[in-house]
Design a protein around this motif. Structure first.
Motif, PDB file in Angstrom:
ATOM      1  N   TYR A  63       0.843  -1.221  -0.089  1.00 24.09           N
ATOM      2  CA  TYR A  63      -0.081   0.008   0.044  1.00 24.09           C
ATOM      3  C   TYR A  63       0.985   1.413  -0.027  1.00 24.09           C
ATOM      4  O   TYR A  63       0.780   2.231  -0.877  1.00 24.09           O
ATOM      5  CB  TYR A  63      -0.969   0.095   1.147  1.00 24.09           C
ATOM      6  CG  TYR A  63      -2.264  -0.862   1.031  1.00 24.09           C
ATOM      7  CD1 TYR A  63      -2.181  -2.029   0.365  1.00 24.09           C
ATOM      8  CD2 TYR A  63      -3.416  -0.002   1.387  1.00 24.09           C
ATOM      9  CE1 TYR A  63      -3.487  -2.716   0.282  1.00 24.09           C
ATOM     10  CE2 TYR A  63      -4.812  -0.807   1.262  1.00 24.09           C
ATOM     11  CZ  TYR A  63      -4.603  -2.046   0.596  1.00 24.09           C
ATOM     12  OH  TYR A  63      -5.738  -2.695   0.430  1.00 24.09           O
ATOM     13  N   LEU A  91       2.789   1.902  -3.525  1.00 18.10           N
ATOM     14  CA  LEU A  91       1.648   2.215  -4.563  1.00 18.10           C
ATOM     15  C   LEU A  91       1.148   3.700  -4.017  1.00 18.10           C
ATOM     16  O   LEU A  91       0.963   4.595  -5.057  1.00 18.10           O
ATOM     17  CB  LEU A  91       0.396   1.499  -4.788  1.00 18.10           C
ATOM     18  CG  LEU A  91       0.891  -0.029  -5.077  1.00 18.10           C
ATOM     19  CD1 LEU A  91      -0.538  -0.925  -4.664  1.00 18.10           C
ATOM     20  CD2 LEU A  91       1.205   0.031  -6.529  1.00 18.10           C
ATOM     21  N   ASP A 119       3.660   2.493  -9.868  1.00 18.81           N
ATOM     22  CA  ASP A 119       2.405   1.652 -10.752  1.00 18.81           C
ATOM     23  C   ASP A 119       2.146   0.433 -10.518  1.00 18.81           C
ATOM     24  O   ASP A 119       1.299  -0.043 -10.722  1.00 18.81           O
ATOM     25  CB  ASP A 119       2.633   2.150 -12.100  1.00 18.81           C
ATOM     26  CG  ASP A 119       2.834   3.495 -12.621  1.00 18.81           C
ATOM     27  OD1 ASP A 119       1.722   4.188 -12.588  1.00 18.81           O
ATOM     28  OD2 ASP A 119       3.895   4.022 -12.657  1.00 18.81           O
ATOM     29  N   ASP A 120       3.326  -0.477  -9.912  1.00 13.91           N
ATOM     30  CA  ASP A 120       3.211  -1.776  -9.766  1.00 13.91           C
ATOM     31  C   ASP A 120       4.055  -2.202  -8.882  1.00 13.91           C
ATOM     32  O   ASP A 120       4.953  -1.390  -8.372  1.00 13.91           O
ATOM     33  CB  ASP A 120       3.483  -2.546 -10.999  1.00 13.91           C
ATOM     34  CG  ASP A 120       2.801  -3.778 -11.197  1.00 13.91           C
ATOM     35  OD1 ASP A 120       2.146  -4.324 -10.608  1.00 13.91           O
ATOM     36  OD2 ASP A 120       2.721  -4.355 -12.559  1.00 13.91           O
ATOM     37  N   TYR A 121       3.743  -3.440  -8.298  1.00 12.91           N
ATOM     38  CA  TYR A 121       4.727  -3.873  -7.179  1.00 12.91           C
ATOM     39  C   TYR A 121       4.949  -5.309  -7.415  1.00 12.91           C
ATOM     40  O   TYR A 121       4.012  -6.102  -7.193  1.00 12.91           O
ATOM     41  CB  TYR A 121       3.847  -3.632  -5.799  1.00 12.91           C
ATOM     42  CG  TYR A 121       4.699  -3.825  -4.552  1.00 12.91           C
ATOM     43  CD1 TYR A 121       5.205  -2.732  -3.827  1.00 12.91           C
ATOM     44  CD2 TYR A 121       5.006  -4.829  -3.880  1.00 12.91           C
ATOM     45  CE1 TYR A 121       5.902  -2.588  -2.536  1.00 12.91           C
ATOM     46  CE2 TYR A 121       5.711  -4.939  -2.916  1.00 12.91           C
ATOM     47  CZ  TYR A 121       6.131  -3.870  -2.067  1.00 12.91           C
ATOM     48  OH  TYR A 121       6.899  -3.818  -0.908  1.00 12.91           O
ATOM     49  N   LYS A 168      -1.307   5.812 -12.403  1.00 14.50           N
ATOM     50  CA  LYS A 168      -2.046   4.579 -12.652  1.00 14.50           C
ATOM     51  C   LYS A 168      -3.369   4.829 -11.955  1.00 14.50           C
ATOM     52  O   LYS A 168      -4.408   4.486 -12.242  1.00 14.50           O
ATOM     53  CB  LYS A 168      -1.466   3.675 -11.945  1.00 14.50           C
ATOM     54  CG  LYS A 168      -2.008   1.995 -12.073  1.00 14.50           C
ATOM     55  CD  LYS A 168      -2.079   1.786 -13.533  1.00 14.50           C
ATOM     56  CE  LYS A 168      -0.618   1.670 -13.806  1.00 14.50           C
ATOM     57  NZ  LYS A 168      -0.826   1.048 -15.544  1.00 14.50           N
ATOM     58  N   GLU A 169      -3.349   5.818 -10.977  1.00 12.86           N
ATOM     59  CA  GLU A 169      -4.707   6.180 -10.312  1.00 12.86           C
ATOM     60  C   GLU A 169      -5.541   7.023 -11.562  1.00 12.86           C
ATOM     61  O   GLU A 169      -6.837   6.623 -11.473  1.00 12.86           O
ATOM     62  CB  GLU A 169      -4.535   7.267  -9.318  1.00 12.86           C
ATOM     63  CG  GLU A 169      -3.745   6.674  -7.861  1.00 12.86           C
ATOM     64  CD  GLU A 169      -3.518   7.621  -6.902  1.00 12.86           C
ATOM     65  OE1 GLU A 169      -3.279   7.262  -5.809  1.00 12.86           O
ATOM     66  OE2 GLU A 169      -3.851   8.719  -7.450  1.00 12.86           O
ATOM     67  N   TRP A 172      -3.795  -2.685 -15.990  1.00 13.91           N
ATOM     68  CA  TRP A 172      -2.490  -2.911 -15.890  1.00 13.91           C
ATOM     69  C   TRP A 172      -2.251  -3.744 -17.284  1.00 13.91           C
ATOM     70  O   TRP A 172      -0.860  -3.724 -17.530  1.00 13.91           O
ATOM     71  CB  TRP A 172      -2.172  -3.747 -14.583  1.00 13.91           C
ATOM     72  CG  TRP A 172      -2.029  -2.798 -13.480  1.00 13.91           C
ATOM     73  CD1 TRP A 172      -0.939  -2.446 -12.973  1.00 13.91           C
ATOM     74  CD2 TRP A 172      -3.134  -2.218 -12.603  1.00 13.91           C
ATOM     75  NE1 TRP A 172      -1.065  -1.476 -11.976  1.00 13.91           N
ATOM     76  CE2 TRP A 172      -2.265  -1.470 -11.710  1.00 13.91           C
ATOM     77  CE3 TRP A 172      -4.294  -2.193 -12.574  1.00 13.91           C
ATOM     78  CZ2 TRP A 172      -3.035  -0.539 -10.545  1.00 13.91           C
ATOM     79  CZ3 TRP A 172      -5.183  -1.662 -11.823  1.00 13.91           C
ATOM     80  CH2 TRP A 172      -4.537  -0.763 -10.676  1.00 13.91           C
ATOM     81  N   ASP A 184      -2.687 -10.482  -7.936  1.00 20.81           N
ATOM     82  CA  ASP A 184      -2.611  -9.137  -8.038  1.00 20.81           C
ATOM     83  C   ASP A 184      -3.810  -8.248  -7.724  1.00 20.81           C
ATOM     84  O   ASP A 184      -4.043  -7.054  -7.930  1.00 20.81           O
ATOM     85  CB  ASP A 184      -1.811  -8.515  -9.346  1.00 20.81           C
ATOM     86  CG  ASP A 184      -0.297  -8.763  -9.337  1.00 20.81           C
ATOM     87  OD1 ASP A 184      -0.205  -9.879 -10.108  1.00 20.81           O
ATOM     88  OD2 ASP A 184       0.209  -8.082  -8.765  1.00 20.81           O
ATOM     89  N   THR A 198      -3.083  -5.300  -5.613  1.00 22.76           N
ATOM     90  CA  THR A 198      -2.661  -4.107  -6.412  1.00 22.76           C
ATOM     91  C   THR A 198      -3.727  -3.303  -6.535  1.00 22.76           C
ATOM     92  O   THR A 198      -3.988  -1.819  -6.617  1.00 22.76           O
ATOM     93  CB  THR A 198      -2.094  -4.168  -7.676  1.00 22.76           C
ATOM     94  OG1 THR A 198      -0.655  -4.924  -7.327  1.00 22.76           O
ATOM     95  CG2 THR A 198      -1.540  -3.010  -8.439  1.00 22.76           C
ATOM     96  N   HIS A 257      -4.840   0.647  -4.934  1.00 27.17           N
ATOM     97  CA  HIS A 257      -5.284   1.813  -5.820  1.00 27.17           C
ATOM     98  C   HIS A 257      -6.634   2.481  -5.788  1.00 27.17           C
ATOM     99  O   HIS A 257      -6.779   3.463  -5.758  1.00 27.17           O
ATOM    100  CB  HIS A 257      -4.977   1.537  -7.355  1.00 27.17           C
ATOM    101  CG  HIS A 257      -3.463   1.536  -7.593  1.00 27.17           C
ATOM    102  ND1 HIS A 257      -2.647   0.440  -7.581  1.00 27.17           N
ATOM    103  CD2 HIS A 257      -2.732   2.573  -8.308  1.00 27.17           C
ATOM    104  CE1 HIS A 257      -1.407   0.993  -7.854  1.00 27.17           C
ATOM    105  NE2 HIS A 257      -1.636   2.160  -8.562  1.00 27.17           N
ATOM    106  N   ASN A 266      -6.803   4.303  -2.528  1.00 26.12           N
ATOM    107  CA  ASN A 266      -6.282   5.703  -2.646  1.00 26.12           C
ATOM    108  C   ASN A 266      -6.957   6.404  -3.413  1.00 26.12           C
ATOM    109  O   ASN A 266      -7.208   7.568  -3.080  1.00 26.12           O
ATOM    110  CB  ASN A 266      -4.848   5.403  -3.109  1.00 26.12           C
ATOM    111  CG  ASN A 266      -3.781   4.738  -2.511  1.00 26.12           C
ATOM    112  OD1 ASN A 266      -3.880   4.771  -1.256  1.00 26.12           O
ATOM    113  ND2 ASN A 266      -2.785   4.100  -3.215  1.00 26.12           N
TER     114      ASN A 266
END
Length: 266
Positions: free
Chosen positions: A125, A128, A133-135, A196-197, A222, A229, A232, A236, A239
């Motif tokens: 968290y 991001l 943009d990715d993890y 990415k948001e 994505w 994922d 992820t 997002h 957020n």
């Protein structure tokens, strides 16, 4: 054999993703798609063996690669090389990758993928939330990392090109979105968003009042299918709710449909 098979599966998933998004096909021709699959990648990783392995896979698939083993090298290379995607380890010998991410986000919205051993939900968290943009957690399949890079490049180029094919403004209540400049105002005030948001919000705007499972949202935004994922997506959406909902604890726009997924309700 296992690696080759994994990469083949990633290519199939990418093709299925493009075929499902009809609005992509009207804007991206074959030559344009090929262009999206190349680019310059900055790999920031202090483990030499892993850095070489990542570079080998990226080079095999047509990417130009530059590498750094420290944060200082990474920031200098970012300024001089101007990469299209950054792959960034969090634990570096001279500084935290999160600090590098913050510095990059001050000047650029380039896609950034964290690669790390940290796999706790709070770590994901936080990563991001500061602009990644990715993890991707270690250990990982290098072929999957390549597929993620391709997906981010594909999405970035697409979102840069679709403005001419759509109306400019989208408004709903306290939310106002410029779909060409990709800026957002909430209650008339500009609200900062990470790339990415913005892509996730644009996806919801184009698909209102429909329920999507987290897996499908990940595939559509994505560019890949991966059951692992959903976290992820969840991070997002968390957020995004903090920024656009009047009461994030009781969201009215991005609603959770228990047992099914999420719905953008307007």
């Amino acid at each position: 054999m296992a690696v080759r098979s994994a990469f083949g599966a990633s290519r199939v998933r990418g093709a299925r993703f493009i075929s499902r998004c009809r609005w992509w096909r009207t804007m991206v021709n074959e030559e344009g798609l090929k262009a999206m699959m190349s680019g310059k990648i900055l790999v920031v990783e202090d483990e030499a063996d892993l850095r070489v392995l990542i570079c080998m896979y990226l080079d095999k698939h047509g990417f130009e690669v530059c590498t750094a083993g420290t944060g200082e090298e990474a920031l200098a290379l970012f300024s001089s090389a101007k990469p299209d995607v950054v792959i960034l380890d969090i634990e570096l010998p001279d500084m935290e990758g999160t600090d590098i991410c913050r510095k990059i986000r001050e000047i650029s919205d380039v896609p950034l993928i964290f690669v790390t051993c940290r796999r706790d939900r709070d770590d994901i968290y936080n990563g991001l939330a500061i602009g990644a943009d990715d993890y991707v957690t270690k250990p990982f399949d290098p072929a999957e990392l390549v597929a993620r890079v391709q997906g981010h490049l594909r999405k970035r180029n697409l979102f840069q090109s679709i403005g001419q094919n759509q109306k400019r403004w989208w408004r709903n209540g306290r939310l106002e979105v410029d779909l060409i400049e990709m800026t957002v105002k909430v209650d008339g005030q500009p609200m900062p968003f990470f790339p990415k948001e913005l892509q996730l919000l644009q996806f919801f705007i184009h698909n209102p009042n429909r329920v999507f499972a987290a897996e499908e949202i990940f595939e559509r935004v994505w560019g890949e299918e991966s059951d692992s994922d959903t976290r992820t997506v969840n991070a997002h959406i968390f957020n995004l709710r903090q920024k656009i909902e009047k009461n994030p604890e009781k969201p009215l726009l991005i609603q959770t449909v228990r047992g099914f997924g999420y719905k953008f309700s307007i």
